[in-house]
Design a protein around this motif. Structure first.
Motif, PDB file in Angstrom:
ATOM      1  N   ALA A   1     -14.180  23.361  52.723  1.00  0.00           N
ATOM      2  CA  ALA A   1     -13.184  24.191  53.407  1.00  0.00           C
ATOM      3  C   ALA A   1     -13.636  24.506  54.830  1.00  0.00           C
ATOM      4  O   ALA A   1     -12.844  24.415  55.779  1.00  0.00           O
ATOM      5  CB  ALA A   1     -12.944  25.489  52.631  1.00  0.00           C
TER       6      ALA A   1
ATOM      7  N   ASP B   1      -5.601  29.079  61.240  1.00  0.00           N
ATOM      8  CA  ASP B   1      -4.228  29.239  60.776  1.00  0.00           C
ATOM      9  C   ASP B   1      -4.249  29.727  59.331  1.00  0.00           C
ATOM     10  O   ASP B   1      -5.299  29.776  58.690  1.00  0.00           O
ATOM     11  CB  ASP B   1      -3.409  27.954  60.959  1.00  0.00           C
ATOM     12  CG  ASP B   1      -3.860  26.799  60.080  1.00  0.00           C
ATOM     13  OD1 ASP B   1      -4.374  27.049  58.973  1.00  0.00           O
ATOM     14  OD2 ASP B   1      -3.688  25.646  60.497  1.00  0.00           O
ATOM     15  N   GLN B   2      -3.082  30.118  58.823  1.00  0.00           N
ATOM     16  CA  GLN B   2      -3.017  30.749  57.501  1.00  0.00           C
ATOM     17  C   GLN B   2      -3.515  29.852  56.376  1.00  0.00           C
ATOM     18  O   GLN B   2      -4.233  30.300  55.486  1.00  0.00           O
ATOM     19  CB  GLN B   2      -1.583  31.186  57.198  1.00  0.00           C
ATOM     20  CG  GLN B   2      -1.348  32.634  57.471  1.00  0.00           C
ATOM     21  CD  GLN B   2       0.022  33.059  56.964  1.00  0.00           C
ATOM     22  OE1 GLN B   2       0.938  32.265  56.832  1.00  0.00           O
ATOM     23  NE2 GLN B   2       0.156  34.338  56.668  1.00  0.00           N
ATOM     24  N   GLU B   3      -3.133  28.586  56.414  1.00  0.00           N
ATOM     25  CA  GLU B   3      -3.554  27.672  55.349  1.00  0.00           C
ATOM     26  C   GLU B   3      -5.070  27.492  55.351  1.00  0.00           C
ATOM     27  O   GLU B   3      -5.707  27.520  54.306  1.00  0.00           O
ATOM     28  CB  GLU B   3      -2.865  26.316  55.522  1.00  0.00           C
ATOM     29  CG  GLU B   3      -3.143  25.356  54.383  1.00  0.00           C
ATOM     30  CD  GLU B   3      -2.378  24.062  54.546  1.00  0.00           C
ATOM     31  OE1 GLU B   3      -3.004  23.012  54.297  1.00  0.00           O
ATOM     32  OE2 GLU B   3      -1.201  24.094  54.912  1.00  0.00           O
ATOM     33  N   GLU B   4      -5.647  27.310  56.542  1.00  0.00           N
ATOM     34  CA  GLU B   4      -7.098  27.176  56.643  1.00  0.00           C
ATOM     35  C   GLU B   4      -7.785  28.448  56.170  1.00  0.00           C
ATOM     36  O   GLU B   4      -8.768  28.410  55.447  1.00  0.00           O
ATOM     37  CB  GLU B   4      -7.506  26.881  58.086  1.00  0.00           C
ATOM     38  CG  GLU B   4      -7.120  25.507  58.571  1.00  0.00           C
ATOM     39  CD  GLU B   4      -7.395  25.327  60.051  1.00  0.00           C
ATOM     40  OE1 GLU B   4      -7.437  26.332  60.792  1.00  0.00           O
ATOM     41  OE2 GLU B   4      -7.577  24.177  60.462  1.00  0.00           O
ATOM     42  N   SER B   5      -7.249  29.563  56.582  1.00  0.00           N
ATOM     43  CA  SER B   5      -7.823  30.851  56.223  1.00  0.00           C
ATOM     44  C   SER B   5      -7.810  31.036  54.706  1.00  0.00           C
ATOM     45  O   SER B   5      -8.794  31.496  54.117  1.00  0.00           O
ATOM     46  CB  SER B   5      -7.055  31.980  56.903  1.00  0.00           C
ATOM     47  OG  SER B   5      -7.563  33.225  56.527  1.00  0.00           O
ATOM     48  N   LYS B   6      -6.705  30.650  54.066  1.00  0.00           N
ATOM     49  CA  LYS B   6      -6.597  30.796  52.610  1.00  0.00           C
ATOM     50  C   LYS B   6      -7.606  29.903  51.900  1.00  0.00           C
ATOM     51  O   LYS B   6      -8.256  30.338  50.947  1.00  0.00           O
ATOM     52  CB  LYS B   6      -5.183  30.471  52.141  1.00  0.00           C
ATOM     53  CG  LYS B   6      -5.025  30.645  50.635  1.00  0.00           C
ATOM     54  CD  LYS B   6      -3.612  30.439  50.197  1.00  0.00           C
ATOM     55  CE  LYS B   6      -3.380  30.520  48.718  1.00  0.00           C
ATOM     56  NZ  LYS B   6      -4.444  30.789  47.824  1.00  0.00           N
ATOM     57  N   SER B   7      -7.764  28.658  52.357  1.00  0.00           N
ATOM     58  CA  SER B   7      -8.708  27.759  51.676  1.00  0.00           C
ATOM     59  C   SER B   7     -10.139  28.286  51.797  1.00  0.00           C
ATOM     60  O   SER B   7     -10.904  28.245  50.834  1.00  0.00           O
ATOM     61  CB  SER B   7      -8.603  26.337  52.220  1.00  0.00           C
ATOM     62  OG  SER B   7      -9.113  26.261  53.540  1.00  0.00           O
TER      63      SER B   7
ATOM     64  N   THR C   1     -10.986  31.498  52.333  1.00  0.00           N
ATOM     65  CA  THR C   1     -11.051  32.750  51.575  1.00  0.00           C
ATOM     66  C   THR C   1     -11.183  32.474  50.081  1.00  0.00           C
ATOM     67  O   THR C   1     -12.023  33.089  49.404  1.00  0.00           O
ATOM     68  CB  THR C   1      -9.803  33.612  51.846  1.00  0.00           C
ATOM     69  OG1 THR C   1      -9.735  33.879  53.245  1.00  0.00           O
ATOM     70  CG2 THR C   1      -9.857  34.912  51.083  1.00  0.00           C
ATOM     71  N   ASP C   2     -10.384  31.549  49.562  1.00  0.00           N
ATOM     72  CA  ASP C   2     -10.478  31.194  48.135  1.00  0.00           C
ATOM     73  C   ASP C   2     -11.868  30.650  47.801  1.00  0.00           C
ATOM     74  O   ASP C   2     -12.448  30.985  46.768  1.00  0.00           O
ATOM     75  CB  ASP C   2      -9.420  30.156  47.761  1.00  0.00           C
ATOM     76  CG  ASP C   2      -8.012  30.725  47.765  1.00  0.00           C
ATOM     77  OD1 ASP C   2      -7.858  31.965  47.845  1.00  0.00           O
ATOM     78  OD2 ASP C   2      -7.057  29.920  47.702  1.00  0.00           O
TER      79      ASP C   2
ATOM     80  N   SER D   1     -13.984  31.903  62.609  1.00  0.00           N
ATOM     81  CA  SER D   1     -12.741  31.964  63.373  1.00  0.00           C
ATOM     82  C   SER D   1     -12.979  32.202  64.863  1.00  0.00           C
ATOM     83  O   SER D   1     -12.054  32.110  65.647  1.00  0.00           O
ATOM     84  CB  SER D   1     -11.829  33.054  62.819  1.00  0.00           C
ATOM     85  OG  SER D   1     -12.458  34.305  62.970  1.00  0.00           O
TER      86      SER D   1
END
Length: 184
Positions: free
Chosen positions: A69, A94-100, A102-103, A128
């Motif tokens: 990630a 971006d949100q998708e990168e951040s979610k991956s 974070t997960d 970031s």
């Protein structure tokens, strides 16, 4: 008198035979109990080994997912920057990168040892805000945090001897060569 001696002899023989049989039965029961106890202990040991092996594999998977990630975010940001777009320090993830990320860091937090958890959180904190100018302080902090994470993971997984803070790679290699020469 001989009759009494014969009866006493038969009686004593029967008693001795009975005592030997009872003794042998007790010994056999103790051996069976010890054997059952040993089998139960071996089963518990195997269960514990399997649990540790699964936990090791789970940690290893969590580390790999987190590393992938982070690498994905880094590559994506580099590609954007190469196309003349603003650097991650200007845009953030971006949100998708951040979610991956974070997960992935959640799994690391749940499964990792303390040093690896703390190092992963430092990677996320610096991720970031870096820029790909290798002289840039934010990139240096990111790269350092990522290297600290990788080192903590290797120690946690037992894939590398820990290097003391005053030991460089060069003198560590020299120490290993001396040990090899001394044993050869």
């Amino acid at each position: 008198m001989e009759l009494y001696l014969g009866i006493i002899g038969v009686g004593v023989g029967s008693v001795i035979t009975g005592l030997v049989a009872v003794s042998l039965e007790l010994i056999r029961n103790r051996r069976e109990a010890a054997s059952r106890l040993l089998a139960r202990q071996q089963a518990q040991d195997q269960l514990r080994h399997d649990q540790l092996e699964r936990r090791y594999q789970d940690r290893q998977d969590a580390y790999l997912i987190f590393e992938r990630a982070v690498l994905s975010v880094e590559r994506h940001a580099l590609a954007r920057e190469m196309q003349g777009e603003p650097s991650p320090s200007d845009l953030g993830m971006d949100q998708e990168e951040s979610k991956s990320v974070t997960d992935a860091v959640i799994a690391v937090e749940l499964l990792a040892g303390r040093a690896a958890r703390e190092a992963a959180l430092r990677v996320v904190e610096t991720l970031s805000g870096y820029a790909f100018d290798h002289g840039d302080a934010s990139y240096v902090r990111f790269a350092s945090a990522r290297n600290d994470f990788r080192s903590a993971v290797r120690q946690d997984l037992g894939t590398e001897d820990p290097v003391t803070s005053d030991e460089t790679v060069g003198n560590r290699l020299a120490r290993l060569k001396r040990r090899e020469i001394g044993s050869g």
